[in-house]
Design an enzyme around this catalytic site. Structure first.
Site, short mmCIF file in Angstrom:
data_model
loop_
_atom_site.label_atom_id
_atom_site.label_comp_id
_atom_site.label_asym_id
_atom_site.label_seq_id
_atom_site.Cartn_x
_atom_site.Cartn_y
_atom_site.Cartn_z
N TYR A 113 0.87 -1.19 0.06
CA TYR A 113 0.00 0.00 0.03
C TYR A 113 0.80 1.24 0.03
O TYR A 113 1.96 1.32 0.37
CB TYR A 113 -0.89 -0.14 1.27
CG TYR A 113 -0.16 0.50 2.35
CD1 TYR A 113 0.35 -0.32 3.36
CD2 TYR A 113 -0.88 1.78 3.01
CE1 TYR A 113 0.76 0.13 4.51
CE2 TYR A 113 -0.26 2.34 4.19
CZ TYR A 113 0.82 1.67 4.94
OH TYR A 113 1.09 1.93 5.95
N LYS A 170 6.81 -1.73 1.80
CA LYS A 170 5.51 -1.08 2.54
C LYS A 170 4.35 -2.08 1.99
O LYS A 170 3.63 -1.95 1.16
CB LYS A 170 5.01 0.01 1.94
CG LYS A 170 4.14 1.18 2.83
CD LYS A 170 4.41 2.49 2.50
CE LYS A 170 3.19 3.26 3.23
NZ LYS A 170 3.44 3.21 4.53
N GLU A 204 12.50 3.81 13.72
CA GLU A 204 11.35 4.73 13.29
C GLU A 204 10.32 4.69 14.33
O GLU A 204 10.25 3.67 15.08
CB GLU A 204 11.02 4.36 11.86
CG GLU A 204 10.56 3.12 11.62
CD GLU A 204 10.36 2.99 10.22
OE1 GLU A 204 10.29 3.70 9.29
OE2 GLU A 204 10.12 1.41 9.89
N ARG A 223 7.79 3.47 -5.18
CA ARG A 223 7.98 2.74 -3.87
C ARG A 223 7.17 1.53 -3.98
O ARG A 223 7.65 0.21 -3.47
CB ARG A 223 7.88 3.41 -2.77
CG ARG A 223 8.25 2.93 -1.34
CD ARG A 223 8.13 3.77 -0.11
NE ARG A 223 6.89 4.44 -0.03
CZ ARG A 223 6.72 5.27 0.89
NH1 ARG A 223 7.75 5.64 1.68
NH2 ARG A 223 5.60 5.67 1.28
N1 PMP Z 1 7.78 4.53 8.34
C1 PMP Z 1 6.64 4.00 8.53
C2 PMP Z 1 6.76 2.50 9.27
C3 PMP Z 1 5.65 4.32 7.71
O1 PMP Z 1 4.52 3.66 7.81
C4 PMP Z 1 5.64 5.64 7.17
C5 PMP Z 1 4.32 5.99 6.42
N2 PMP Z 1 4.19 5.55 5.21
C6 PMP Z 1 6.61 6.29 7.01
C7 PMP Z 1 8.02 6.02 7.90
C8 PMP Z 1 6.96 7.78 6.44
O2 PMP Z 1 6.80 7.75 5.14
P1 PMP Z 1 6.47 8.78 4.13
O3 PMP Z 1 7.33 10.03 4.25
O4 PMP Z 1 6.76 8.17 2.95
O5 PMP Z 1 4.87 8.81 4.31
#
Ligand code: PMP
Length: 291
Positions: free
Chosen positions: A33, A151, A184, A52
């Site tokens: 997703y 993802k 994260e 991505r």
């Molecule tokens: N880390 C995780 C685990 C996430 O789910 C997200 C959100 N997609 C992010 C980081 C931040 O990614 P982005 O800047 O592409 O939204």
């Protein structure tokens, strides 16, 4: 506020939108997703999100059913049907309907779902005061397991982490990897600032390469701010002047408390605020070139 759902090119109301209970996305989290938002009605960084998603799909051996052009078309058509000022866009591609066992070989047709709803962003107070994180006991998946760089719809690791964080009264959780280094937050990337240097866990630590992370690091470098992508020990939070997180829906959000202690002076930091300003300008500048 209108929510509309596009399932395999058919635009439906939330009440009409249904997916089979035999879909392996539902049964096993076997899906990929992306989440993006519009800026002035235009899907922001759509190419990067689709790229991505292609990588994620390839990594799990799933063939995306649409070309990029078809995704552009279906996303834009669904945004138009939603008719919101700004839209939240979630694209989900599942393994599809199959037999009720984990082997995906019986799933012949992926399901593509595009959710559109109104996007109004997070409350101003979170940017003004910053948020409160706790380091949770749930560790980030190791790369050799479900690689955090992919993802997928299998977010149980992160679900457990945010449940633990909420139970402890925090806004969100901060996860360590198996070696005990910072990774994260549950749906955002994490950063520290010390002596005007931005430090963030490197991709090798087992994190999602956030689209916003890419923009923010580029922005910092363009503005002469030194960036270190490396392994970071959790104790470094105590020594840091500032902290923040980034994601598509949040942009840059200050972190002012971690594990019940103030980060720096407990207020959003100067460099964080500068980056928020730079990010806002960049968003405006980039949107025209993003179609
Ligand atoms: N880390 C995780 C685990 C996430 O789910 C997200 C959100 N997609 C992010 C980081 C931040 O990614 P982005 O800047 O592409 O939204």
């Amino acid at each position: 506020m209108t929510t509309v759902i596009n399932i395999n090119r058919e635009i439906l109301s939330p009440e009409e939108a249904n997916i089979s209970v035999f879909d392996h996305g539902f049964l096993f989290g076997d899906s990929v997703y992306e989440v993006l938002i519009t800026c002035h009605g235009i899907p922001f960084k759509i190419k990067e999100h689709l790229q991505r998603m292609s990588v994620s799909a390839e990594e799990i051996g799933l063939k995306l059913p649409y070309t990029y052009e078809e995704f552009f078309r279906e996303i834009n058509r669904t945004i138009a049907a939603g008719n919101n000022r700004e839209s939240y866009i979630r694209i989900v591609v599942t393994r599809g309907v199959g037999e009720i066992n984990i082997d995906p070989s019986s799933c012949l047709k992926p399901n593509t779902i595009i959710y559109i709803s109104e996007f109004s962003g997070y409350s101003e107070g979170l940017y003004k005061d910053g948020i409160n994180l706790v380091i949770v006991s749930t560790r980030r998946n190791i790369k050799e397991s479900i690689n955090p760089g992919i993802k997928t719809g299998n977010y149980l690791n992160n679900v457990l982490a945010i449940m633990e964080a909420k139970k402890r009264g925090a806004t969100d959780g901060l996860m360590l990897n198996a070696e005990g280094y910072l990774t994260e937050s549950t749906t955002s990337n994490f950063y520290l600032v010390k002596d005007r240097v931005i430090m963030t866990p490197s991709l090798e630590c087992g994190i999602l390469g956030g689209i916003t992370r890419g923009i923010v690091l580029e922005l910092a470098r363009e503005n002469g701010i030194h960036v270190e992508e490396r392994m970071i020990r959790p104790e470094e939070i105590r020594e840091a002047d500032e902290a923040f997180i980034t994601s598509t829906t949040r942009g840059i959000m200050p972190v002012t408390i971690c594990d019940d202690s103030k980060v720096g002076d407990g207020r959003p930091g100067g460099l964080t605020k500068k980056l928020i300003g730079l990010y806002k300008n960049k968003l405006e500048d980039m949107i025209s070139g993003d179609l």
